[in-house]
Scaffold this motif. Sequence first.
Motif, PDB file in Angstrom:
ATOM      1  N   UNK A 152      11.925   5.832 -16.611  1.00 19.51           N
ATOM      2  CA  UNK A 152      12.598   6.999 -17.173  1.00 19.51           C
ATOM      3  C   UNK A 152      11.616   7.737 -18.077  1.00 19.51           C
ATOM      4  N   UNK A 153      11.955   8.971 -18.368  1.00 17.50           N
ATOM      5  CA  UNK A 153      11.106   9.824 -19.198  1.00 17.50           C
ATOM      6  C   UNK A 153      11.649   9.846 -20.630  1.00 17.50           C
ATOM      7  N   UNK A 154      10.745   9.920 -21.595  1.00 19.66           N
ATOM      8  CA  UNK A 154      11.166   9.957 -22.998  1.00 19.66           C
ATOM      9  C   UNK A 154      12.009  11.202 -23.270  1.00 19.66           C
ATOM     10  N   UNK A 155      11.665  12.322 -22.629  1.00 19.82           N
ATOM     11  CA  UNK A 155      12.419  13.557 -22.846  1.00 19.82           C
ATOM     12  C   UNK A 155      13.810  13.517 -22.220  1.00 19.82           C
ATOM     13  N   UNK A 156      14.079  12.528 -21.347  1.00 20.27           N
ATOM     14  CA  UNK A 156      15.437  12.355 -20.831  1.00 20.27           C
ATOM     15  C   UNK A 156      16.378  11.845 -21.916  1.00 20.27           C
ATOM     16  N   UNK A 157      15.831  11.057 -22.844  1.00 28.78           N
ATOM     17  CA  UNK A 157      16.641  10.517 -23.933  1.00 28.78           C
ATOM     18  C   UNK A 157      16.882  11.571 -25.002  1.00 28.78           C
ATOM     19  N   UNK A 158      15.812  12.285 -25.364  1.00 28.09           N
ATOM     20  CA  UNK A 158      15.920  13.338 -26.379  1.00 28.09           C
ATOM     21  C   UNK A 158      14.854  14.390 -26.076  1.00 28.09           C
ATOM     22  N   UNK A 159      15.245  15.650 -25.971  1.00 24.05           N
ATOM     23  CA  UNK A 159      14.256  16.701 -25.648  1.00 24.05           C
ATOM     24  C   UNK A 159      13.313  16.959 -26.819  1.00 24.05           C
ATOM     25  N   UNK A 160      12.177  16.267 -26.817  1.00 23.11           N
ATOM     26  CA  UNK A 160      11.196  16.386 -27.891  1.00 23.11           C
ATOM     27  C   UNK A 160       9.971  17.154 -27.402  1.00 23.11           C
ATOM     28  N   UNK A 161       9.269  17.806 -28.329  1.00 24.56           N
ATOM     29  CA  UNK A 161       8.065  18.570 -27.994  1.00 24.56           C
ATOM     30  C   UNK A 161       7.022  18.389 -29.094  1.00 24.56           C
ATOM     31  N   UNK A 162       5.765  18.546 -28.702  1.00 28.70           N
ATOM     32  CA  UNK A 162       4.671  18.565 -29.673  1.00 28.70           C
ATOM     33  C   UNK A 162       4.530  17.261 -30.455  1.00 28.70           C
ATOM     34  N   UNK A 163       4.414  17.402 -31.780  1.00 31.91           N
ATOM     35  CA  UNK A 163       4.201  16.230 -32.640  1.00 31.91           C
ATOM     36  C   UNK A 163       5.398  15.286 -32.627  1.00 31.91           C
TER      37      UNK A 163
END
Length: 241
Positions: A152-163
């Motif tokens: 699974x992708x980390x952004x599937x759990x929470x849409x995070x960007x950058x730092x």
Amino acid sequence: FDAPEVTADIAHNTDSFTKVKSKKCQKRKREQDGADMDTEESVVSKRPQFPPISGDKLTGPDEMRKIPVPANRYTPLKENWTKIFTAIVENLQLQVRFNLKTRNVEIKTCKETQDVGALTKAADFVKAFVLGFQVEDALALMRLDELFLESFDITDVKPLKGDHLSRAIGRIAGKGGKTKFTIENVTKTRIVLADTKVHILGSFQNIKMARTAICNLILGSPPSKVYGNIRAVASRAAERF
């Protein structure tokens, strides 16, 4: 009015009525009839009897699977090719090659292949190695039927960007990989962090524990709290079994 005429009409009406049996009696009778009919002998006689299929009929035309290899896994594949080749050919009696033009690992069945699921096991083994697992860990997919691979992708759990995304990856890995190793040891799984992708290898229940711990870390829980939660869950699971 005349009383004798009324009594005559009542007597006439009672003669025309028909007696109706109660529904309870009918239901009880049907249950008894059904119990008499569904005896063990009748059930056994209804079951179809199929003769066992011979091994020759199970083997159909030769099948082939292709597993694409990304550029960053060429060198590890070249270094461990002897181990991969030996495991697939000697243990599962399959044919394997690396196609340099298409950059795919091609696995094919042959006359010596006996197990019907050998091709799927070999494909899962190579896929696990391509994702980043060690050859010894990926070999467990061939030997054990209860092991699975989940990604699974980390952004599937929470849409995070950058730092924020970088910090989430750092929380999962920990200093020197300490957090990842701790989760692996407690949940008895193997975890691979590849950029924003997380790959987990283990049994269904253990994957669930590791996935919950990683999701909590992504959502911002401190590692100490996550350690306590997974250790509590692991101890309950050990007591249950």
